[in-house]
Design an enzyme around this catalytic site. Structure first.
Site, PDB file in Angstrom:
ATOM      1  N   GLU A  25       1.059  -1.149   0.078  1.00  9.87           N
ATOM      2  CA  GLU A  25       0.469   0.188   0.442  1.00  9.87           C
ATOM      3  C   GLU A  25       0.795   0.951  -0.127  1.00  9.87           C
ATOM      4  OE1 GLU A  25      -1.434   2.026   3.406  1.00  9.87           O
ATOM      5  OE2 GLU A  25      -0.785   0.161   4.344  1.00  9.87           O
ATOM      6  N   LYS A 192      -3.251  -1.297  14.521  1.00  2.13           N
ATOM      7  CA  LYS A 192      -2.487   0.321  14.765  1.00  2.13           C
ATOM      8  C   LYS A 192      -3.445   0.616  16.414  1.00  2.13           C
ATOM      9  CE  LYS A 192      -1.740   2.433  11.189  1.00  2.13           C
ATOM     10  NZ  LYS A 192      -3.187   2.042  10.096  1.00  2.13           N
TER      11      LYS A 192
END
Ligand code: PSU
Ligand code: MN
Length: 341
Positions: A25, A192
């Protein structure tokens, strides 16, 4: 007419020849990592994990990292394929000078919902996990692959998920929805640490997304190791096992969800959990005070963490990206030669 989804020739050929391709990405490049140089190599570059890959301290951190990730895939015999939008064209696989341009320019952070708009207006942007998955699906279709053929493996740092304080203000990354409808293995260091990880794991569950721990029995927490006994996940021990699970899930069961492979950052490179948690609290308060929300929230929190830890969070972020890309290349090797998928 220029095709709106352009797959690099090297990537197309690799797919035809059943060579391992790893999709990368680029939101991490355009919005997740800083643009200043870091002359001193991050700690991971002295370890076996980076092997002979070198850190170019003269480049901005985002570009130096992207180059190191591509080199990691190549060193393991794979072909890296960065996804992005450049001048209105959705691309899978770009040239080094194009990667550099993307790293330096004012690019948009494109989630899946933004792709059509940015393409229509001739814009450029980095793709999030959600947008990269959408790009892979579009590319696979345009190349004439079956629903589970073509691009099958994708590496990121940490997926987006359910943000903390969701009961006050719901912010659930589109990554979750994209994972529910895109048949790729996504290698990630959990989600995250800035997120509500319990809620994120539940959201993955609700969306029927298989979650596997790579030689680990709990959900990793991005730059921090997971806590044994908390957020248990099924363990997989070897790459062949990952291949068999893909075959059953996509082949036999005809499911279409992504398979999330959780890769924990090894001790020594991971940060101290209590320290990071205290800084996350600070970062969230700062975001609240400045009314930062929506797509700007994740980049703000990551930058805050990097600054506040004197670069330690940044080094751990780079380490986990390398770690994930290396594992993804192994998975791509197994899936590329499995005709049953
Ligand atoms: N992993 C990183 N850094 C990042 C991201 C992932 O190490 O910046 C990006 C990914 O592109 C992910 C996005 O899809 O953050 C999530 O953003 P949001 O929470 O706005 O959906
Ligand atoms: Mn969001």
């Amino acid at each position: 007419m220029i095709p709106r989804v352009a797959v690099h020739e090297e990537v197309r050929e690799a797919l035809e020849r059943n060579l391992p391709v790893v999709v990368l990405e680029t939101a991490v490049l355009t919005h997740g990592l800083p643009r200043e140089a870091r002359p001193q190599a991050p700690a991971v570059f002295g370890t076996a994990l980076a092997g002979s890959i070198e850190w170019d301290g003269s480049l901005p951190v985002n570009l130096a990292t992207a180059r190191a990730l591509a080199a990691t895939v190549r060193a393991a015999g794979g072909v890296p394929a960065s996804s992005c939008v450049l001048d209105g064209v959705l691309r899978i696989g770009i040239e080094p000078d194009e990667l550099q341009r993307l790293a330096m320019m004012e690019a948009e952070k494109c989630s899946a919902r933004d792709l059509g708009r940015v393409m229509a207006c001739g814009g450029s942007g980095g793709t999030t996990v959600a947008a990269t998955l959408a790009a892979c699906t579009a590319a696979n279709q345009s190349l004439g692959f079956s629903e589970t053929g073509g691009l099958k493996v994708f590496a990121t740092g940490g997926i987006g998920g359910v943000h903390r304080h969701w009961n006050r203000h719901a912010d659930i990354s589109a990554d979750i929805r994209a994972l529910a409808v895109s048949s790729l293995v996504v290698v990630t260091a959990g989600a995250k640490v800035i997120l509500d990880l319990t809620a994120t794991r539940e959201a993955l569950d609700t969306n029927l997304i298989p979650v596997l721990g790579w030689q680990v029995g709990h959900f990793p927490r991005f730059t921090v190791q997971g806590r044994p006994g908390e957020l248990a996940v099924p363990r997989v021990e070897d790459i062949q096992q990952v291949g068999s699970i893909c075959q059953q899930h996509w082949g036999t069961l005809r499911r279409r969800e992504a398979i999330l492979l959780l890769n924990e950052l090894p001790a020594g490179l991971a940060l101290d959990g209590a320290l990071v948690e205290a800084i996350v609290q600070e970062a969230l308060a700062a975001a609240d005070e400045r009314r930062i929300e929506g797509p700007a929230l994740t980049p703000f929190l990551l930058e805050y963490m990097a600054k506040r830890t004197g670069g330690a969070a940044l080094e751990a972020n780079i380490a986990l990206l390398l770690n994930n890309v290396a594992l993804a290349t192994q998975v791509a090797g197994v899936l590329a030669t499995n005709d049953a998928i």
